[in-house]
Enzyme design. Sequence first.
Site, PDB file in Angstrom:
ATOM      1  N   ARG A   1      32.439  -3.590  61.248  1.00 30.94           N
ATOM      2  CA  ARG A   1      32.379  -2.868  62.018  1.00 30.94           C
ATOM      3  C   ARG A   1      32.389  -1.756  62.632  1.00 30.94           C
ATOM      4  O   ARG A   1      32.424  -1.857  63.796  1.00 30.94           O
ATOM      5  CB  ARG A   1      33.808  -1.924  60.530  1.00 30.94           C
ATOM      6  CG  ARG A   1      34.829  -1.061  60.803  1.00 30.94           C
ATOM      7  CD  ARG A   1      34.261   0.221  61.812  1.00 30.94           C
ATOM      8  NE  ARG A   1      33.757   1.489  61.382  1.00 30.94           N
ATOM      9  CZ  ARG A   1      33.635   1.901  61.750  1.00 30.94           C
ATOM     10  NH1 ARG A   1      33.507   2.676  63.348  1.00 30.94           N
ATOM     11  NH2 ARG A   1      32.651   3.324  61.486  1.00 30.94           N
ATOM     12  N   ASP A   2      30.958  -0.888  62.443  1.00 34.63           N
ATOM     13  CA  ASP A   2      30.934   0.326  63.689  1.00 34.63           C
ATOM     14  C   ASP A   2      30.091  -0.540  64.755  1.00 34.63           C
ATOM     15  O   ASP A   2      30.378  -0.468  65.585  1.00 34.63           O
ATOM     16  CB  ASP A   2      30.228   0.369  62.874  1.00 34.63           C
ATOM     17  CG  ASP A   2      30.308   2.104  63.251  1.00 34.63           C
ATOM     18  OD1 ASP A   2      30.519   2.176  64.617  1.00 34.63           O
ATOM     19  OD2 ASP A   2      29.042   3.345  63.159  1.00 34.63           O
TER      20      ASP A   2
ATOM     21  N   HIS B   1      25.127   8.821  57.981  1.00 32.95           N
ATOM     22  CA  HIS B   1      26.177   7.350  58.709  1.00 32.95           C
ATOM     23  C   HIS B   1      25.228   7.982  60.088  1.00 32.95           C
ATOM     24  O   HIS B   1      25.652   9.115  60.644  1.00 32.95           O
ATOM     25  CB  HIS B   1      27.306   7.466  58.972  1.00 32.95           C
ATOM     26  CG  HIS B   1      27.857   7.052  60.035  1.00 32.95           C
ATOM     27  ND1 HIS B   1      29.018   5.803  59.140  1.00 32.95           N
ATOM     28  CD2 HIS B   1      27.945   6.511  61.771  1.00 32.95           C
ATOM     29  CE1 HIS B   1      29.318   4.941  60.265  1.00 32.95           C
ATOM     30  NE2 HIS B   1      28.997   5.547  61.365  1.00 32.95           N
TER      31      HIS B   1
ATOM     32  N   HIS C   1      23.401   7.115  63.487  1.00 26.00           N
ATOM     33  CA  HIS C   1      22.907   6.094  64.563  1.00 26.00           C
ATOM     34  C   HIS C   1      21.496   6.795  65.597  1.00 26.00           C
ATOM     35  O   HIS C   1      21.126   7.506  65.593  1.00 26.00           O
ATOM     36  CB  HIS C   1      24.484   6.669  66.188  1.00 26.00           C
ATOM     37  CG  HIS C   1      25.198   6.517  65.601  1.00 26.00           C
ATOM     38  ND1 HIS C   1      26.294   4.924  65.499  1.00 26.00           N
ATOM     39  CD2 HIS C   1      26.959   6.453  64.929  1.00 26.00           C
ATOM     40  CE1 HIS C   1      27.091   4.564  65.152  1.00 26.00           C
ATOM     41  NE2 HIS C   1      27.786   5.106  64.408  1.00 26.00           N
TER      42      HIS C   1
ATOM     43  N   CYS D   1      29.552   3.973  69.685  1.00 25.89           N
ATOM     44  CA  CYS D   1      31.574   4.211  69.346  1.00 25.89           C
ATOM     45  C   CYS D   1      31.360   4.343  70.595  1.00 25.89           C
ATOM     46  O   CYS D   1      31.543   4.866  71.215  1.00 25.89           O
ATOM     47  CB  CYS D   1      31.385   5.645  68.707  1.00 25.89           C
ATOM     48  SG  CYS D   1      32.784   6.320  68.631  1.00 25.89           S
TER      49      CYS D   1
ATOM     50  N   ASN E   1      24.318   1.982  64.176  1.00 28.76           N
ATOM     51  CA  ASN E   1      23.466   2.668  63.183  1.00 28.76           C
ATOM     52  C   ASN E   1      21.525   2.361  63.331  1.00 28.76           C
ATOM     53  O   ASN E   1      21.822   1.027  63.645  1.00 28.76           O
ATOM     54  CB  ASN E   1      24.321   2.244  61.763  1.00 28.76           C
ATOM     55  CG  ASN E   1      25.833   3.148  61.776  1.00 28.76           C
ATOM     56  OD1 ASN E   1      26.327   2.631  62.651  1.00 28.76           O
ATOM     57  ND2 ASN E   1      25.267   4.349  61.299  1.00 28.76           N
TER      58      ASN E   1
HETATM   59  P1  HMG Z   1      48.124   7.411  68.781  1.00 29.70           P
HETATM   60  O1  HMG Z   1      48.027   6.640  70.366  1.00 29.70           O
HETATM   61  O2  HMG Z   1      48.547   8.845  68.981  1.00 29.70           O
HETATM   62  O3  HMG Z   1      49.551   6.347  67.638  1.00 29.70           O
HETATM   63  O4  HMG Z   1      46.960   6.689  68.044  1.00 29.70           O
HETATM   64  P2  HMG Z   1      51.164   6.848  67.597  1.00 29.70           P
HETATM   65  O5  HMG Z   1      51.015   7.185  66.355  1.00 29.70           O
HETATM   66  O6  HMG Z   1      51.727   7.641  68.400  1.00 29.70           O
HETATM   67  O7  HMG Z   1      51.221   5.087  67.668  1.00 29.70           O
HETATM   68  C1  HMG Z   1      51.267   4.737  69.222  1.00 29.70           C
HETATM   69  C2  HMG Z   1      51.436   2.918  69.152  1.00 29.70           C
HETATM   70  O8  HMG Z   1      50.194   2.589  68.215  1.00 29.70           O
HETATM   71  C3  HMG Z   1      52.639   2.820  67.968  1.00 29.70           C
HETATM   72  O9  HMG Z   1      52.817   1.313  69.072  1.00 29.70           O
HETATM   73  C4  HMG Z   1      52.241   2.763  66.797  1.00 29.70           C
HETATM   74  O10 HMG Z   1      53.107   1.460  65.927  1.00 29.70           O
HETATM   75  C5  HMG Z   1      50.736   2.035  67.218  1.00 29.70           C
HETATM   76  P3  HMG Z   1      54.471   1.360  69.758  1.00 29.70           P
HETATM   77  O11 HMG Z   1      55.428   1.656  68.961  1.00 29.70           O
HETATM   78  O12 HMG Z   1      54.354   1.629  70.875  1.00 29.70           O
HETATM   79  O13 HMG Z   1      54.378  -0.281  70.116  1.00 29.70           O
HETATM   80  N1  HMG Z   1      49.729   2.154  65.998  1.00 29.70           N
HETATM   81  C6  HMG Z   1      49.113   0.908  65.459  1.00 29.70           C
HETATM   82  N2  HMG Z   1      49.353  -0.251  65.235  1.00 29.70           N
HETATM   83  C7  HMG Z   1      48.318  -0.850  64.650  1.00 29.70           C
HETATM   84  N3  HMG Z   1      47.596   0.294  63.575  1.00 29.70           N
HETATM   85  C8  HMG Z   1      47.409   1.638  63.893  1.00 29.70           C
HETATM   86  C9  HMG Z   1      48.468   2.109  64.412  1.00 29.70           C
HETATM   87  N4  HMG Z   1      49.055   3.327  64.680  1.00 29.70           N
HETATM   88  C10 HMG Z   1      49.527   3.081  65.511  1.00 29.70           C
HETATM   89  N5  HMG Z   1      46.712   1.455  62.161  1.00 29.70           N
HETATM   90  C11 HMG Z   1      45.490   6.601  66.200  1.00 29.70           C
HETATM   91  C12 HMG Z   1      46.740   7.096  67.237  1.00 29.70           C
HETATM   92  C13 HMG Z   1      44.889   7.070  65.569  1.00 29.70           C
HETATM   93  C14 HMG Z   1      46.651   5.401  66.445  1.00 29.70           C
HETATM   94  C15 HMG Z   1      45.062   5.408  67.595  1.00 29.70           C
HETATM   95  O14 HMG Z   1      44.276   6.848  68.012  1.00 29.70           O
HETATM   96  C16 HMG Z   1      43.916   5.152  67.041  1.00 29.70           C
HETATM   97  O15 HMG Z   1      43.753   3.397  66.452  1.00 29.70           O
HETATM   98  N6  HMG Z   1      41.823   5.189  67.217  1.00 29.70           N
HETATM   99  C17 HMG Z   1      40.871   5.158  66.392  1.00 29.70           C
HETATM  100  C18 HMG Z   1      40.368   4.721  67.522  1.00 29.70           C
HETATM  101  C19 HMG Z   1      39.060   4.273  66.653  1.00 29.70           C
HETATM  102  O16 HMG Z   1      38.708   3.244  66.251  1.00 29.70           O
HETATM  103  N7  HMG Z   1      37.492   4.229  66.826  1.00 29.70           N
HETATM  104  C20 HMG Z   1      36.209   4.070  66.613  1.00 29.70           C
HETATM  105  C21 HMG Z   1      36.225   4.340  64.741  1.00 29.70           C
HETATM  106  S1  HMG Z   1      35.364   5.746  64.343  1.00 29.70           S
HETATM  107  C22 HMG Z   1      33.773   5.989  64.830  1.00 29.70           C
HETATM  108  O17 HMG Z   1      33.433   4.545  64.680  1.00 29.70           O
HETATM  109  C23 HMG Z   1      32.906   7.057  64.015  1.00 29.70           C
HETATM  110  C24 HMG Z   1      32.543   7.102  62.616  1.00 29.70           C
HETATM  111  O18 HMG Z   1      31.954   5.168  62.713  1.00 29.70           O
HETATM  112  C25 HMG Z   1      31.264   8.020  62.287  1.00 29.70           C
HETATM  113  C26 HMG Z   1      30.653   8.112  63.267  1.00 29.70           C
HETATM  114  O19 HMG Z   1      29.310   7.024  63.654  1.00 29.70           O
HETATM  115  O20 HMG Z   1      30.732   9.316  63.511  1.00 29.70           O
HETATM  116  C27 HMG Z   1      33.683   6.636  61.484  1.00 29.70           C
HETATM  117 MG    MG Z   2      29.259   4.998  63.420  1.00 29.58          MG
END
Ligand code: HMG
Ligand code: MG
Length: 299
Positions: A15-16, A207, A209, A240, A249
């Site tokens: 995933r990450d 966690h 990096h 990220c 990581n």
């Molecule tokens: P948004 O655009 O504000 O969402 O995104 P929305 O609710 O306004 O929806 C917009 C559209 O997205 C809609 O579709 C929803 O249906 C769709 P439309 O009606 O326009 O056709 N939608 C989805 N589709 C599929 N699956 C879903 C989903 N949700 C909405 N779950 C949202 C808000 C949170 C969804 C967006 O910002 C997002 O997906 N962000 C994720 C970013 C991400 O994955 N970042 C990396 C992971 S975090 C990380 O790596 C850190 C970590 O490792 C720890 C660390 O290292 O710090 C964990």
């Molecule tokens: Mg991470």
Amino acid sequence: MSLPKKVRIVEVGPRDGLQNEPQPISAAVKIRLIEQLADAGIRYIEAGSFVNPQWVPQMAGSDEVFQGITRKPGVTYAALTPNLKGFERALASGATEVAIFAAASETFSQKNINCSIDESLDRFAPVMAAASAANLPVRGYISCVVGCPYEGSVVAEKVKQVAERLLQMGCYEISLGDTTGVGTPADIRRVIETSAKSVPIEQLAVHLHDTYGQALANIYASLEMGIAVVDSSIAGLGGCPYAKGASGNVATEDLVYMLNGLGIEHGIDLNKLLAAGRYITTQLGRDTGSKVAKALEKR
Ligand code: HMG
Ligand code: MG
């Protein structure tokens, strides 16, 4: 302080790691990687995420991945879920656990999940309720526990507040993410010490990096403080998408090598792990980020 006898490794590479690789990666390759990791003895694998596929295209096929894995008994196949829609997709795909993710920095929260920290916690409430109804445990992440790519330093008190909220909402464990890898052992100690005022140390994980090469030193400092759950990524893959320049990581191979040297149990076969790392780096056509893998491949 004495070190834990046993450490649980949370493998976040599929995933990450893979969320940040530029080239397309087929579900078949992800599945093969996950199966090799389980075969090496890893008991917890974050196998994908159910976020908006337009935000992170690399995770678009997570449904296919979860459905295609030949499962090993005793292994948790977890998914990252940002909202109820993501949770429902994860549940339908057969994830056995989910993780929600908040940040300790407002700007990072906006860039990563398009809402404030408070809004994100509100958005997680229905996920917690649905997970409880489906009997799925929920892990919580906090990003930017030391520094933020947009705001700079982050105060430990803010991390503690978010950790407390995630615990109260029902997360069984909270993983403290040094997203940009800027922290040194002094910072990590401070964050753990402060967070542990609200969250029992057994419910905290790290966690880290490795962008600044501090991850192993920071893990050692964490172990000394009683942390016994550590996230890592096979071959040090990843970064990220919303923290430019962040590297992966800590490499799982490097973590396992260090734990072996310290006589800390983890249940993982290093040779099989090295083979899994070789497999995915060959598929990606990139060098491994694991120093241990590099050193052992040369012999
Ligand atoms: P948004 O655009 O504000 O969402 O995104 P929305 O609710 O306004 O929806 C917009 C559209 O997205 C809609 O579709 C929803 O249906 C769709 P439309 O009606 O326009 O056709 N939608 C989805 N589709 C599929 N699956 C879903 C989903 N949700 C909405 N779950 C949202 C808000 C949170 C969804 C967006 O910002 C997002 O997906 N962000 C994720 C970013 C991400 O994955 N970042 C990396 C992971 S975090 C990380 O790596 C850190 C970590 O490792 C720890 C660390 O290292 O710090 C964990
Ligand atoms: Mg991470």
